[in-house]
Scaffold this active site. Sequence first.
Site, PDB file in Angstrom:
ATOM      1  N   ARG A 165     -10.548 -38.670  10.082  1.00  0.00           N
ATOM      2  CA  ARG A 165     -11.207 -38.036   8.926  1.00  0.00           C
ATOM      3  C   ARG A 165     -10.238 -37.132   8.148  1.00  0.00           C
ATOM      4  O   ARG A 165     -10.609 -36.044   7.691  1.00  0.00           O
ATOM      5  CB  ARG A 165     -12.442 -37.213   9.329  1.00  0.00           C
ATOM      6  CG  ARG A 165     -13.623 -37.932   9.962  1.00  0.00           C
ATOM      7  CD  ARG A 165     -14.156 -39.051   9.115  1.00  0.00           C
ATOM      8  NE  ARG A 165     -13.416 -40.251   9.356  1.00  0.00           N
ATOM      9  CZ  ARG A 165     -13.587 -41.048  10.405  1.00  0.00           C
ATOM     10  NH1 ARG A 165     -14.453 -40.781  11.297  1.00  0.00           N
ATOM     11  NH2 ARG A 165     -12.885 -42.154  10.536  1.00  0.00           N
ATOM     12  N   SER A 250     -21.984 -36.749   8.277  1.00  0.00           N
ATOM     13  CA  SER A 250     -21.688 -35.793   9.348  1.00  0.00           C
ATOM     14  C   SER A 250     -21.091 -34.539   8.726  1.00  0.00           C
ATOM     15  O   SER A 250     -20.108 -34.623   7.993  1.00  0.00           O
ATOM     16  CB  SER A 250     -20.683 -36.384  10.331  1.00  0.00           C
ATOM     17  OG  SER A 250     -21.243 -37.514  10.940  1.00  0.00           O
ATOM     18  N   GLU A 373     -16.574 -31.393   7.727  1.00  0.00           N
ATOM     19  CA  GLU A 373     -15.965 -32.654   7.264  1.00  0.00           C
ATOM     20  C   GLU A 373     -15.960 -32.768   5.738  1.00  0.00           C
ATOM     21  O   GLU A 373     -14.960 -33.203   5.168  1.00  0.00           O
ATOM     22  CB  GLU A 373     -16.718 -33.842   7.884  1.00  0.00           C
ATOM     23  CG  GLU A 373     -16.095 -35.182   7.537  1.00  0.00           C
ATOM     24  CD  GLU A 373     -16.832 -36.361   8.141  1.00  0.00           C
ATOM     25  OE1 GLU A 373     -17.018 -36.395   9.365  1.00  0.00           O
ATOM     26  OE2 GLU A 373     -17.221 -37.260   7.375  1.00  0.00           O
TER      27      GLU A 373
HETATM   28  C1  LIG Z   1     -25.456 -40.619   4.444  1.00  0.00           C
HETATM   29  C2  LIG Z   1     -23.955 -40.511   4.569  1.00  0.00           C
HETATM   30  C3  LIG Z   1     -23.291 -41.226   5.557  1.00  0.00           C
HETATM   31  C4  LIG Z   1     -21.886 -41.135   5.665  1.00  0.00           C
HETATM   32  N1  LIG Z   1     -21.269 -41.843   6.653  1.00  0.00           N
HETATM   33  C5  LIG Z   1     -19.921 -41.789   6.775  1.00  0.00           C
HETATM   34  C6  LIG Z   1     -19.251 -42.525   7.804  1.00  0.00           C
HETATM   35  O1  LIG Z   1     -19.865 -43.241   8.577  1.00  0.00           O
HETATM   36  N2  LIG Z   1     -17.906 -42.416   7.873  1.00  0.00           N
HETATM   37  C7  LIG Z   1     -17.176 -41.653   7.009  1.00  0.00           C
HETATM   38  O2  LIG Z   1     -15.949 -41.608   7.145  1.00  0.00           O
HETATM   39  N3  LIG Z   1     -17.792 -40.950   6.025  1.00  0.00           N
HETATM   40  C8  LIG Z   1     -19.126 -40.989   5.894  1.00  0.00           C
HETATM   41  N4  LIG Z   1     -19.755 -40.273   4.907  1.00  0.00           N
HETATM   42  C9  LIG Z   1     -18.963 -39.415   4.009  1.00  0.00           C
HETATM   43  C10 LIG Z   1     -18.641 -40.088   2.648  1.00  0.00           C
HETATM   44  O3  LIG Z   1     -19.510 -41.124   2.362  1.00  0.00           O
HETATM   45  C11 LIG Z   1     -17.204 -40.609   2.582  1.00  0.00           C
HETATM   46  O4  LIG Z   1     -16.292 -39.572   2.838  1.00  0.00           O
HETATM   47  C12 LIG Z   1     -16.887 -41.224   1.218  1.00  0.00           C
HETATM   48  O5  LIG Z   1     -15.611 -41.830   1.266  1.00  0.00           O
HETATM   49  C13 LIG Z   1     -16.920 -40.203   0.083  1.00  0.00           C
HETATM   50  O6  LIG Z   1     -16.822 -40.915  -1.129  1.00  0.00           O
HETATM   51  P1  LIG Z   1     -17.301 -40.262  -2.495  1.00  0.00           P
HETATM   52  O7  LIG Z   1     -16.827 -41.131  -3.614  1.00  0.00           O
HETATM   53  O8  LIG Z   1     -18.746 -40.000  -2.453  1.00  0.00           O
HETATM   54  O9  LIG Z   1     -16.474 -38.901  -2.447  1.00  0.00           O
HETATM   55  P2  LIG Z   1     -16.754 -37.573  -3.285  1.00  0.00           P
HETATM   56  O10 LIG Z   1     -17.745 -36.737  -2.567  1.00  0.00           O
HETATM   57  O11 LIG Z   1     -17.020 -37.884  -4.704  1.00  0.00           O
HETATM   58  O12 LIG Z   1     -15.320 -36.874  -3.164  1.00  0.00           O
HETATM   59  C14 LIG Z   1     -14.891 -36.420  -1.905  1.00  0.00           C
HETATM   60  C15 LIG Z   1     -13.511 -35.759  -2.093  1.00  0.00           C
HETATM   61  O13 LIG Z   1     -12.580 -36.759  -2.510  1.00  0.00           O
HETATM   62  C16 LIG Z   1     -12.040 -36.426  -3.792  1.00  0.00           C
HETATM   63  N5  LIG Z   1     -11.919 -37.689  -4.532  1.00  0.00           N
HETATM   64  C17 LIG Z   1     -12.904 -38.537  -4.863  1.00  0.00           C
HETATM   65  N6  LIG Z   1     -12.385 -39.603  -5.507  1.00  0.00           N
HETATM   66  C18 LIG Z   1     -11.041 -39.394  -5.563  1.00  0.00           C
HETATM   67  C19 LIG Z   1      -9.942 -40.135  -6.119  1.00  0.00           C
HETATM   68  N7  LIG Z   1     -10.119 -41.315  -6.724  1.00  0.00           N
HETATM   69  N8  LIG Z   1      -8.686 -39.618  -6.006  1.00  0.00           N
HETATM   70  C20 LIG Z   1      -8.483 -38.423  -5.388  1.00  0.00           C
HETATM   71  N9  LIG Z   1      -9.488 -37.684  -4.862  1.00  0.00           N
HETATM   72  C21 LIG Z   1     -10.754 -38.183  -4.945  1.00  0.00           C
HETATM   73  C22 LIG Z   1     -13.014 -35.460  -4.442  1.00  0.00           C
HETATM   74  O14 LIG Z   1     -12.357 -34.614  -5.361  1.00  0.00           O
HETATM   75  C23 LIG Z   1     -13.499 -34.696  -3.206  1.00  0.00           C
HETATM   76  O15 LIG Z   1     -12.550 -33.726  -2.855  1.00  0.00           O
HETATM   77  C24 LIG Z   1     -21.146 -40.327   4.771  1.00  0.00           C
HETATM   78  C25 LIG Z   1     -21.841 -39.620   3.771  1.00  0.00           C
HETATM   79  C26 LIG Z   1     -23.225 -39.708   3.668  1.00  0.00           C
HETATM   80  C27 LIG Z   1     -23.943 -38.959   2.593  1.00  0.00           C
END
Ligand SMILES: Cc1cc2nc3c(=O)[nH]c(=O)nc-3n(C[C@H](O)[C@H](O)[C@H](O)COP(=O)(O)OP(=O)(O)OC[C@H]3O[C@@H](n4cnc5c(N)ncnc54)[C@H](O)[C@@H]3O)c2cc1C
Length: 381
Positions: A165, A250, A373
Site C-alpha cells: 500500500r 480499509s 491508508e
Molecule cells: C469500498 C472500497 C474498497 C477498497 N478496496 C481496496 C482494495 O481492496 N485494495 C486497495 O489497494 N485499495 C482499496 N480501496 C482504496 C482505493 O479504492 C484505491 O486506493 C484506489 O486506487 C484509489 O483510486 P482513486 O482514483 O479513487 O484515488 P483518489 O482518492 O482520487 O486519490 C488518491 C490519492 O492519489 C492521488 N492521485 C489520484 N490520481 C492520481 C494521478 N493520476 N497521479 C498522481 N496522483 C493521483 C490523489 O491526489 C490522492 O492523493 C478501496 C476503497 C473503497 C472505497
Amino acid sequence: MSELADPTPLSELTTLGVGGAPERMLVATETDDLVDQLIELWQTDAPWMVLGGGSNTVATDDEIPGTVVLIRTRGIERIATDAGVVLRVQAGETWDDLVEYAVQHNLAGIEALSGIPGSVGAAPIQNIGAYGQELSSVLLGVELLDVDTGERSHVSASALGLGYRTSVLKRHGGADADRDAVVLSVDLLLTEADDGVGRPIAYAQLASALGVELGERVELMRVREAVLALRRSKGMILDPDDRDTCSAGSFFTNPIVPEAAARALPSDAPRWPLGEPDDSATVIPLDGSSDIIAPPPITGAVRPHVKLSAAWLIEHARIERGFHLPGSRAAISSKHTLALTNRGNARSSDIAALARFVQARVQAEFGITLQPEPVLIDIEL
Ligand SMILES: Cc1cc2nc3c(=O)[nH]c(=O)nc-3n(C[C@H](O)[C@H](O)[C@H](O)COP(=O)(O)OP(=O)(O)OC[C@H]3O[C@@H](n4cnc5c(N)ncnc54)[C@H](O)[C@@H]3O)c2cc1C
C-alpha cells in the site's frame, strides 16, 4: 478539453462523503490538456491537488485551498509484445472497467483486483492489492509529469518504490510524496490466456469460495465473480443503498513490525512473516512511546519483520463492528472492522475523531500505532 467547473464539494466526489469545496476546480478529459493545465498551475505557487475517483481521499470540510484537478482522461491502447500484451491505459479510466475489459479479452493478471473503486492513475499510488494479487506484479511502468521539472517521462515500475500500500508517489497521511508527480498513463503487462484461465489462486479465502486448492488456476470470469461476491459481503463494493460502502475502504494498513514486537502479542494474533514477493513492504515504525523496543540492527543480516492484522488488533482492543462515538455519524462498518463509514451527514471531524479513538485503543492495548491508508487532506490524526 480541460474546463473550469463550478467547484463541487469533495463530499460529493469522494466515497467517504466528506470534504469541502475547493476554491477552483478543473476537469481534464484529454492528457495533453491535463499537462498544459498542470504546468500553468505550477507556475503560480497556489496549492493544487489531483483527484481520481476519490476512494482513497479524506478531506477536511473546510474550504480546500487552491485548485482541485479532476482527472477524467480516457483510453485503453493494446500493444502486442513478445512478453505478453501491454495495455497502456490513461489515468482517468475507471479501474474496475479495466479489469472487466481484461477479463473479457482473456488477459490474466488483474482478475483478483476486481471491484476496487477508483481510477487507473491512482492504482500505482498505493500499489493496490487484494485477494492475492497486487498491481506491482503486472505494472511495467507509468508516464509521469514531474512537478519539479514539468517534464513528461516514462518511468519503469522498479523506480516507483512499490510496496505494501505504498509507492514514492503516495502522500502518506498528508505528508509530501517522495516524488511529486502526476500519473498520466499506466502500462500493464498481462498474460494472454488462450485457455481463459487466470493466474494461480494465491489467497485462501478466494480458493475456498471457488472450491479449489491454493495455486490452482480458474477461469478469469469465475475469479472475477467470486471476488465481487466476497467484496460485496464485506461492503467493499460501492453501493449507494449500503451505508457500509460509504467508506475509503480499509482505513488502516496492516502494521509491519520487527519480529520481536510481534512476539510480544498474544499467541492467537495473526502474523505473516514477510518475504513473499508481494509483501516487499515499507516498515511502519512502532510509535516512540511504545513499550516494545525494536532490536538493534544486525549488521550484515536482514532483520525479520512481520505483518500483523490491523482488524484483529482493533477487534481485540474491544472495538466492535458498528461501533460509533456518542452522537457521531461516523461508525465502524457493520461488515468490516477496518472500514470507517459515514452513516449520513458525518463531518470530517467525526471521521477523524473515530480514527483517533481506534488508534488510541490499539496503542493502549498493544503499543502499536495504526497508520491510515487513505490520503488525508488537511486532517490530522
Ligand atoms: C469500498 C472500497 C474498497 C477498497 N478496496 C481496496 C482494495 O481492496 N485494495 C486497495 O489497494 N485499495 C482499496 N480501496 C482504496 C482505493 O479504492 C484505491 O486506493 C484506489 O486506487 C484509489 O483510486 P482513486 O482514483 O479513487 O484515488 P483518489 O482518492 O482520487 O486519490 C488518491 C490519492 O492519489 C492521488 N492521485 C489520484 N490520481 C492520481 C494521478 N493520476 N497521479 C498522481 N496522483 C493521483 C490523489 O491526489 C490522492 O492523493 C478501496 C476503497 C473503497 C472505497
